[in-house]
Design a protein around this motif. Structure first.
Motif, PDB file in Angstrom:
ATOM      1  N   GLU A   1      39.668  26.057  51.741  1.00  0.00           N
ATOM      2  CA  GLU A   1      39.501  27.081  50.696  1.00  0.00           C
ATOM      3  C   GLU A   1      39.379  28.493  51.265  1.00  0.00           C
ATOM      4  O   GLU A   1      39.590  29.463  50.559  1.00  0.00           O
ATOM      5  N   ALA A   2      39.028  28.581  52.538  1.00  0.00           N
ATOM      6  CA  ALA A   2      38.939  29.888  53.195  1.00  0.00           C
ATOM      7  C   ALA A   2      39.740  29.854  54.490  1.00  0.00           C
ATOM      8  O   ALA A   2      39.947  28.794  55.079  1.00  0.00           O
ATOM      9  N   ARG A   3      40.167  31.046  54.912  1.00  0.00           N
ATOM     10  CA  ARG A   3      40.733  31.189  56.253  1.00  0.00           C
ATOM     11  C   ARG A   3      39.868  32.179  57.000  1.00  0.00           C
ATOM     12  O   ARG A   3      39.224  33.041  56.400  1.00  0.00           O
ATOM     13  N   VAL A   4      39.838  32.045  58.317  1.00  0.00           N
ATOM     14  CA  VAL A   4      39.005  32.948  59.128  1.00  0.00           C
ATOM     15  C   VAL A   4      39.822  33.491  60.293  1.00  0.00           C
ATOM     16  O   VAL A   4      40.630  32.769  60.882  1.00  0.00           O
ATOM     17  N   TRP A   5      39.620  34.777  60.546  1.00  0.00           N
ATOM     18  CA  TRP A   5      40.222  35.416  61.715  1.00  0.00           C
ATOM     19  C   TRP A   5      39.165  36.274  62.402  1.00  0.00           C
ATOM     20  O   TRP A   5      38.149  36.616  61.809  1.00  0.00           O
TER      21      TRP A   5
END
Ligand SMILES: [Zn+2]
Length: 278
Positions: free
Chosen positions: A33-37
């Motif tokens: 549900e989320a992406r992280v960078w």
């Protein structure tokens, strides 16, 4: 407007604290549900300079804010002004520097602590706090769940197209206790747990959500200079856009054009960095 977006800035959270201690955000990365960078702050990696760069998309060398002692009404176009130009409604729940940079300076405690200005060219609905008297023994920060609730209240009452929330709790904790300690573990844990119920609620209201920080902090709770611990934080994105490869480091200057691109507002000519979402 094409889409609505909320930007949540948790002041002074280094990459390692987000990834190690924010179990709800990380759980949504695992569930898809989320992406992280990784996101890299500019120099100086000082709070006020970073706030100004996040919202104008230009460096401190260009906007001129050299630190927390040099706050003024910025001359560059910013995310608030561009959303307004597109006819959108803006709101902010934040430290008073945000009001000074993007609406009025100096800050008048009575006039500017809370305002609703439908015709404003920048911030329509503002709820601010000054942290006057802040120090190591008294953080002077509001409770974070109250800030998250206030933003949600404004979304429901005023139909915000773009909302900014900024809280200094964890930055203050880092300056006070540093990072390898029970107090910081607990402070990050509590922040994650307080924030978590609001994210699905904001998503149900139709918002894309970005959670990030203005800068990191090193072992002694310091930031302002160069170095991974001081400059690097995480950026979590909840929304439908495509982002870059997982190992990409996003430049802080990419935030403003990305937010404007997502909402459908015009990107100012001074914002020359490329959006990281498509
Ligand atoms: Zn900061």
């Amino acid at each position: 407007m094409d889409r609505k977006l909320l930007l949540i800035i948790l002041d002074g959270v280094p990459w390692r604290n987000f990834r190690r201690l924010f179990g709800n955000l990380e759980g949504w990365v695992d569930s898809g549900e989320a992406r992280v960078w990784k996101l890299r702050a500019g120099l100086p990696s000082t709070s006020a300079s970073c706030y100004a760069s996040i919202h104008t998309g230009v460096t401190p060398q260009e906007h001129g804010c050299t630190g927390n002692g040099n706050v003024f009404r910025l001359s560059h176009k910013d995310v608030f002004s561009q959303v307004r130009e597109a006819g959108g409604v803006t709101g902010a729940v934040a430290h008073s520097f945000w009001s000074q940079f993007f609406n009025r300076h100096p800050f008048d405690y009575v006039r500017d602590v809370e305002y609703d200005e439908p015709d404003s060219k920048t911030i329509n609905h503002g709820r601010f706090h000054t942290m006057t008297g802040y120090g190591k023994t008294n953080q002077m920060t509001p409770c974070d769940v109250d800030l998250f609730a206030t933003l949600t209240n404004m979304c429901l009452r005023f139909g915000l197209d773009y909302g900014l929330l900024h809280t200094s709790t964890l930055d203050s904790m880092g300056h006070r206790f540093f990072h390898d300690c029970e107090e910081m573990d607990h402070a990050c844990f509590v922040m994650d747990e307080m924030l978590a119920p609001f994210i699905p609620r904001w998503r149900q209201l139709g918002y894309e959500v970005i959670v990030t920080a203005d800068h990191g902090q090193d072992e002694r709770g310091h930031h302002g200079g160069r170095g991974a611990l001081q400059q690097e934080t995480a950026l979590y994105y909840f929304g439908d856009a495509e982002g870059p490869e997982a190992d990409t480091a996003i430049d802080q200057l990419q935030l403003a054009p990305t937010i404007l691109d997502r909402t459908g507002a015009p990107v100012a000519a001074t914002m020359t960095a490329q959006p990281f979402l498509k």
